[in-house]
Design a protein around this motif. Structure first.
Motif: not given
Length: 286
Positions: A50, A53-54, A56-59, A89, A93, A263, A265
């Motif tokens: 989680e 992934e966060a 990655v999503e926020c750059g 991963r 990234e 984060s 999450r």
């Protein structure tokens, strides 16, 4: 202006010196190029799917976690292994991973300072100092602005931390006056005796087990013995306030060069809470 990953690592190592880590711990940079440019850093408790992934999503170019990813020795990180998959991963990234664990627990300020602040407590010193007079060490001894009943204090704890399925549990007389408190982010039942010796009115920590908690409370039956009331919270919730502390440390040290994010999450493993239906343990639920 921009920062290098090594610049952020230097700030974190200064705030949370690796020499404060327990011998069994694994802290520091797990993956990432120290020369890489870092514009955004994400802070979290757990390096799991989680939070990766966060990131990655926020750059983000760096993920800073409290818990280590590779705590125990490994001989490989294949992509079909859960932890190996995370490493692959992160590398793909271009995201570094840095962990500050028991060194962040013992630092001044550290994890327990952040927990105390979230509960509106004033820290007076460490619960288990590294040496006499030291400000570093596990846990913190604190005071409340004004004494309050234990029942109200448990509600204070619940209101100061993020909600989890685990919730917040109290063991003690609801009317008992609480003025002094010991806190220890993470699993802290190994310091039950330390909190008792400190003479505090309540002890807040995570992962309290049945037998240590029961044996602790049984000591109240010994004449002349006074033990702290207990407050048990979710492990993740007790350490999450540290993420903001660490983020603020980096932001203050590298102003205008790095954006810091925390984060939100919830990575506490417990997802469902169901209260028992029967009030009489000898009677089956209707």
């Amino acid at each position: 202006m921009s920062a290098r990953l090594r610049d952020v690592v230097d700030v974190l190592r200064t705030a949370y010196p690796p020499e404060l880590a327990e011998p069994w711990d694994a802290v520091g940079l797990v993956c990432g190029d120290p020369q890489a440019t870092v514009q955004r850093v994400l802070f979290c408790v757990d390096p799991v799917e989680e939070t990766v992934e966060a990131a990655v999503e926020c750059g983000a170019q760096l993920l800073v976690s409290h818990h280590p990813l590779l705590l125990r020795g490994v001989h490989g990180v294949p992509a079909d292994d859960p932890k190996g998959r995370l490493i692959h991963r992160l590398v793909r990234e271009g995201i570094g991973l840095f962990c500050a664990h028991t060194n962040a627990d013992s630092a001044d300020p550290g994890v327990s300072d952040a927990l105390a602040a979230a509960l509106g407590l004033t820290v007076t010193g460490p619960l288990a100092p590294h040496s006499e007079g030291a400000r570093t060490g596990l846990g913190r001894i604190c005071t409340l602005p004004e004494p309050e009943p234990f029942g109200a204090f448990v509600q204070r704890v619940a209101g100061g931390l993020p909600a989890t399925a685990w919730g917040v549990r109290g063991a003690g007389d609801p009317q008992r006056s609480i003025g002094s408190v010991a806190v220890c982010g993470g699993a802290g039942d190994s310091h039950l005796d330390t909190a008792t010796t400190a003479g505090v009115d309540a002890y807040v920590t995570a992962d309290l087990r049945h037998h240590p908690a029961g044996e602790h409370r049984a000591r109240e039956e010994v004449p002349g013995t006074r033990v702290p009331a207990l407050v048990d919270v979710a492990h993740w919730a007790s350490e999450w306030p540290w993420c903001r502390q660490a983020a603020d440390v980096v932001a203050a040290a590298l102003p205008g060069t790095v954006e810091v994010l925390v984060s939100t999450r919830r990575t506490d493993p417990w997802t469902i809470h169901a209260a028992g239906a029967a009030t009489d343990p000898g009677r089956a639920p209707e």
